[in-house]
Design a protein around this motif. Structure first.
Motif, short mmCIF file in Angstrom:
data_model
loop_
_atom_site.label_atom_id
_atom_site.label_comp_id
_atom_site.label_asym_id
_atom_site.label_seq_id
_atom_site.Cartn_x
_atom_site.Cartn_y
_atom_site.Cartn_z
N LEU A 1 35.41 47.44 24.47
CA LEU A 1 36.74 46.95 24.84
C LEU A 1 36.76 46.40 26.26
CD1 LEU A 1 39.03 49.65 23.18
CD2 LEU A 1 38.64 47.28 22.44
N LEU A 2 35.98 46.98 27.17
CA LEU A 2 35.87 46.40 28.52
C LEU A 2 35.35 44.97 28.45
CD1 LEU A 2 34.41 49.42 30.53
CD2 LEU A 2 36.56 48.24 31.03
N ALA A 3 34.32 44.76 27.65
CA ALA A 3 33.77 43.41 27.52
C ALA A 3 34.78 42.46 26.88
CB ALA A 3 32.48 43.46 26.70
N ASP A 4 35.53 42.97 25.91
CA ASP A 4 36.53 42.13 25.26
C ASP A 4 37.62 41.71 26.24
OD1 ASP A 4 37.98 40.97 22.92
OD2 ASP A 4 39.40 42.58 23.39
N VAL A 5 38.15 42.68 27.00
CA VAL A 5 39.27 42.40 27.91
C VAL A 5 38.82 41.57 29.10
CG1 VAL A 5 40.94 43.46 29.47
CG2 VAL A 5 40.57 44.44 27.20
N LEU A 6 37.68 41.91 29.69
CA LEU A 6 37.28 41.27 30.94
C LEU A 6 36.45 40.00 30.74
CD1 LEU A 6 36.50 44.45 33.07
CD2 LEU A 6 38.62 43.11 32.97
N ILE A 7 35.52 40.02 29.80
CA ILE A 7 34.75 38.81 29.52
C ILE A 7 35.52 37.92 28.55
CG2 ILE A 7 32.59 37.88 28.60
CD1 ILE A 7 31.21 40.46 29.48
N GLY A 8 35.99 38.53 27.46
CA GLY A 8 36.76 37.75 26.50
C GLY A 8 38.05 37.20 27.08
N GLY A 9 38.60 37.90 28.09
CA GLY A 9 39.82 37.44 28.75
C GLY A 9 39.57 36.42 29.83
N GLY A 10 38.32 36.04 30.07
CA GLY A 10 38.00 35.00 31.03
C GLY A 10 37.91 35.46 32.46
N GLY B 1 29.64 36.33 30.99
CA GLY B 1 28.86 37.15 30.09
C GLY B 1 29.22 36.90 28.64
N ARG B 2 28.62 37.73 27.77
CA ARG B 2 28.87 37.62 26.34
C ARG B 2 30.08 38.45 25.96
NH1 ARG B 2 28.62 40.88 22.19
NH2 ARG B 2 28.24 40.06 20.08
N ALA B 3 31.08 37.82 25.40
CA ALA B 3 32.26 38.54 24.92
C ALA B 3 32.03 39.02 23.49
CB ALA B 3 33.49 37.65 24.97
N PRO B 4 32.51 40.19 23.14
CA PRO B 4 32.43 40.62 21.74
C PRO B 4 33.20 39.66 20.84
CG PRO B 4 33.08 42.43 23.18
CD PRO B 4 33.18 41.18 23.98
N SER C 1 27.29 44.72 27.55
CA SER C 1 27.42 43.70 28.58
C SER C 1 27.26 44.24 29.99
CB SER C 1 28.80 43.03 28.47
OG SER C 1 28.99 42.45 27.20
N PHE C 2 27.34 45.58 30.15
CA PHE C 2 27.35 46.18 31.48
C PHE C 2 26.47 47.42 31.51
CE2 PHE C 2 31.81 44.85 30.42
CZ PHE C 2 31.87 43.70 31.20
N ASN C 3 26.29 47.92 32.73
CA ASN C 3 25.85 49.29 32.92
C ASN C 3 27.02 50.02 33.56
OD1 ASN C 3 23.78 51.23 32.62
ND2 ASN C 3 23.42 51.20 34.82
N LEU C 4 27.52 51.06 32.91
CA LEU C 4 28.66 51.81 33.41
C LEU C 4 28.17 52.84 34.42
CD1 LEU C 4 30.60 52.47 30.06
CD2 LEU C 4 30.45 50.37 31.41
N ASP D 1 27.87 47.43 36.57
CA ASP D 1 26.68 46.76 37.08
C ASP D 1 26.04 45.96 35.94
OD1 ASP D 1 26.59 47.48 39.79
OD2 ASP D 1 25.73 49.45 39.32
N PRO D 2 25.12 45.06 36.27
CA PRO D 2 24.41 44.35 35.20
C PRO D 2 23.60 45.34 34.36
CG PRO D 2 24.09 43.26 37.32
CD PRO D 2 24.74 44.58 37.61
N PRO D 3 23.48 45.11 33.06
CA PRO D 3 22.69 46.03 32.22
C PRO D 3 21.20 45.93 32.58
CG PRO D 3 23.36 44.10 30.96
CD PRO D 3 24.07 44.00 32.28
#
Length: 341
Positions: free
Chosen positions: A229-238, A242-245, A265-268, A297-299
């Motif tokens: 969901l972090l990738a969806d909101v932050l990457i998918g939201g522009g 990175g790669r959005a789900p 997409s990240f390292n938490l 951080d980057p994965p």
């Protein structure tokens, strides 16, 4: 129509009869109507479940321990079919607390009478010498704890129940559960994770871009779900590169059934530099100045997993409330340890 009325009356009459018999402490009639509850449960419709759930929940503390656990599961099933969870939860969670206390006492008594492997709580038949070693109520609590787990999760699937559960009660339930798990060697992961679900703000800092985000999480059962969901909101939201789900990967983490493979997409990371593992829960994220603070951080390597929900009946969500201004994000990041220490 005649047959419909007859069918409706069967389950409704069973609920009413059981309720009356329990309140009168009539063991024989309680047993009769208890059997009828199970006999006609499959014939009930959603309206009957909505009416039955609160009525059965309200008499839980008037029942003996063994049928109480079984009826708690029935209450959970009623909630899953539309009964008001807030009208049922206090009774079910009170029953859970009592069962956990007795299960804790069971562990102590089991150790004091020789120890050894604990009885399988889901075995068809308990050990013959069980009642020679422990109090009957303690034995019932241990053998029915998985029933209380199912019933409690059915309540905790609902945000209104979770947010009404005060922190002290939640902490006591978790502390007793952890003690039972540690001493018995048995895992009640679903109950533990349900009690750990957070409905609260989350601040996220993206170290590579120096940006920060204030979000609100609801009904997120584990960090696999949070990560997606972090990738969806932050990457998918522009907001981040990175790669959005895909839409489907995100949907199964919110309210769509099933699982879909995804890639991280990240390292938490915590502000102190420790990894926040996907296998854990958002409760692993530390609180800093009153709010949970997570660093992205980057994965370091590619991670893949089936995206979805740990609790299939719990709606999850992560909502962006605001983007932090650069000064605020920079100040927060300055207090965080880098991966290099």
């Amino acid at each position: 129509m005649i047959f419909g009325n007859k069918r409706t009356a069967r389950f409704g009459d069973a609920v009413a009869g059981f309720e009356t018999a329990v309140r009168a402490q009539d063991a024989d009639r309680s047993q009769q109507y208890f059997q009828d509850l199970h006999r006609y449960f499959g014939e009930a419709d959603d309206q009957e479940f909505r009416e039955a759930g609160p009525r059965l929940a309200a008499i839980l503390d008037e029942m003996p321990p063994a049928p109480r656990a079984t009826v708690a599961v029935l209450v959970g099933a009623c909630v899953e079919r539309g009964a008001d969870p807030t009208a049922c939860a206090s009774h079910v969670l009170a029953g859970l607390a009592g069962a956990l206390d007795d299960a804790r006492a069971f562990c102590d008594r089991w150790a004091a009478t020789g120890g050894g492997d604990f009885p399988d709580p889901q075995a068809e038949e308990p050990p013959e010498d069980l009642l020679d070693r422990v109090d009957p109520d303690q034995a019932v609590a241990w053998l029915t704890l998985h029933h209380w787990e199912m019933a409690a999760v059915a309540m905790l699937n609902h945000a209104a129940v979770r947010t009404a559960l005060d922190a002290g009660t939640r902490t006591r339930l978790l502390r007793t559960l952890r003690s039972v798990e540690e001493d018995s060697g048995h895992d009640f992961k679903c109950l533990a994770y349900a009690l750990l679900v957070l409905d609260e703000p989350l601040v996220v800092l993206h170290r590579p871009t120096g940006t920060g985000y204030a979000l609100r999480m609801t009904g997120i059962g584990d960090n696999f779900q949070l990560h997606t969901l972090l990738a969806d909101v932050l990457i998918g939201g522009g907001h981040l590169p990175g790669r959005a789900p895909s839409a489907e990967e995100a949907a199964v983490c919110r309210d769509r059934p099933g699982q879909v493979d995804t890639t991280g997409s990240f390292n938490l990371v915590t502000p102190s530099g420790d990894w926040v593992w996907n296998e854990g829960t958002p409760s692993d994220i530390p609180v800093v100045d009153g709010v949970r603070l997570l660093v992205l951080d980057p994965p370091p390597y590619e991670r893949s997993w089936p995206a979805g929900r740990f609790f299939p009946h719990m709606r999850g969500d992560l909502v962006l409330e605001r983007v932090l201004d650069p000064d605020e994000a920079g100040r927060l990041l300055a207090g965080c340890v880098t991966q290099d220490g």
